[in-house]
Design a protein around this motif. Structure first.
Motif, mmCIF file in Angstrom:
data_model
loop_
_atom_site.group_PDB
_atom_site.id
_atom_site.type_symbol
_atom_site.label_atom_id
_atom_site.label_comp_id
_atom_site.label_asym_id
_atom_site.label_seq_id
_atom_site.Cartn_x
_atom_site.Cartn_y
_atom_site.Cartn_z
ATOM 1 N N THR A 118 12.501 -50.477 44.685
ATOM 2 C CA THR A 118 11.210 -50.881 45.232
ATOM 3 C C THR A 118 10.182 -49.799 44.942
ATOM 4 O OG1 THR A 118 12.274 -52.086 47.033
ATOM 5 C CG2 THR A 118 9.977 -51.456 47.369
ATOM 6 N N TRP A 120 6.355 -48.987 46.205
ATOM 7 C CA TRP A 120 5.232 -49.293 47.087
ATOM 8 C C TRP A 120 3.990 -48.673 46.474
ATOM 9 C CZ3 TRP A 120 5.986 -51.914 51.783
ATOM 10 C CH2 TRP A 120 7.319 -52.123 52.121
ATOM 11 N N SER A 140 9.315 -58.943 41.219
ATOM 12 C CA SER A 140 8.795 -59.582 42.418
ATOM 13 C C SER A 140 7.624 -58.741 42.898
ATOM 14 C CB SER A 140 9.877 -59.656 43.493
ATOM 15 O OG SER A 140 9.350 -60.212 44.679
ATOM 16 N N GLU A 142 4.719 -58.345 45.833
ATOM 17 C CA GLU A 142 4.304 -58.752 47.168
ATOM 18 C C GLU A 142 2.914 -58.190 47.438
ATOM 19 O OE1 GLU A 142 7.307 -57.336 49.874
ATOM 20 O OE2 GLU A 142 8.911 -58.213 48.662
ATOM 21 N N GLY A 146 0.308 -61.404 52.034
ATOM 22 C CA GLY A 146 1.541 -62.143 52.296
ATOM 23 C C GLY A 146 2.061 -62.925 51.108
ATOM 24 N N THR A 148 3.851 -63.671 47.645
ATOM 25 C CA THR A 148 4.900 -63.065 46.821
ATOM 26 C C THR A 148 4.989 -63.861 45.532
ATOM 27 O OG1 THR A 148 6.142 -62.326 48.765
ATOM 28 C CG2 THR A 148 7.360 -62.474 46.697
ATOM 29 N N THR A 150 6.768 -64.101 41.480
ATOM 30 C CA THR A 150 7.838 -63.720 40.563
ATOM 31 C C THR A 150 7.274 -63.777 39.153
ATOM 32 O OG1 THR A 150 9.508 -64.622 42.052
ATOM 33 C CG2 THR A 150 10.150 -64.305 39.754
ATOM 34 N N HIS A 165 0.308 -53.015 47.785
ATOM 35 C CA HIS A 165 1.180 -54.055 47.247
ATOM 36 C C HIS A 165 2.531 -53.425 46.904
ATOM 37 C CE1 HIS A 165 -1.565 -52.458 44.189
ATOM 38 N NE2 HIS A 165 -0.568 -52.539 43.330
ATOM 39 N N ARG A 168 9.100 -55.161 43.514
ATOM 40 C CA ARG A 168 10.532 -55.138 43.823
ATOM 41 C C ARG A 168 11.324 -55.692 42.645
ATOM 42 N NH1 ARG A 168 11.172 -54.039 49.253
ATOM 43 N NH2 ARG A 168 9.539 -54.840 50.608
#
Length: 184
Positions: A118, A120, A140, A142, A146, A148, A150, A165, A168
């Motif tokens: 991940t 951030w 992924s 995010e 809210g 998400t 792909t 954001h 991942r």
């Protein structure tokens, strides 16, 4: 090679050639050995402040002349030959390919997120759009609102990146992607 060493390398060679000087002549003028000057121009040396001072004095140039972003119209960055800007083993690596200082409009990164990793990311400032192009794997993304998304190999995605954001990698292989920040 980091950006400062790279800039010094390119600029020193350019200044030397523009003045019509050989490495021998620059060595005489600066008191810095020919081998050290050659290493600096190749980008394999990390010159001390004392060496930089001798170069500035001997060539009668300013520090900014050596450290500024080279003014070449064509510029190749080999990610495998530069140090990552950020490196968290087992999670992610980030390379700054072209910093915003180059042109004050766009910044380009290469980012790898390891399997299960991940990354951030904080927001990138007001009026900033981010463009992501996945080179390998499935990413992924995010967003703070809210959402998400792909993004797969060969796909590109654009979003307003003013807010935090998260990138991942839910897969079993490393995800590699290019990220472009554009200030509008």
């Amino acid at each position: 090679m980091n950006y400062l060493i790279h800039n010094i390398s390119i600029n020193l060679k350019h200044i030397r050639k523009a003045k019509g000087m050989s490495l021998d002549v620059v060595a005489e003028q600066t008191g810095v050995s020919k081998s050290m000057l050659a290493s600096i121009e190749r980008g394999t040396a990390n010159p001390s402040i004392g060496v930089i001072d001798k170069i500035l004095s001997g060539l009668r140039i300013k520090l900014a002349d050596l450290t500024q972003v080279p003014t070449k119209d064509a510029y190749l960055v080999d990610v495998d030959k530069i140090a990552p800007t950020k490196d968290v083993p087992g999670e992610y690596r980030v390379w700054t390919c072209f910093p915003i200082a180059d042109n004050h409009v766009v910044e380009i990164y290469r980012i790898d997120v390891e399997a299960g990793g991940t990354y951030w990311s904080g927001g990138h400032g007001e009026r900033t759009k981010e463009y992501v192009f996945v080179l390998q794997g499935t990413l992924s993304l995010e967003l703070a609102d809210g959402g998400t998304f792909t993004i797969k190999t060969g796909e590109a995605f654009r979003f307003a990146s003013e807010d935090d954001h998260v990138y991942r990698n839910h897969g079993r292989e490393k995800v590699s992607f290019a990220s472009f920040f554009v200030v509008s």
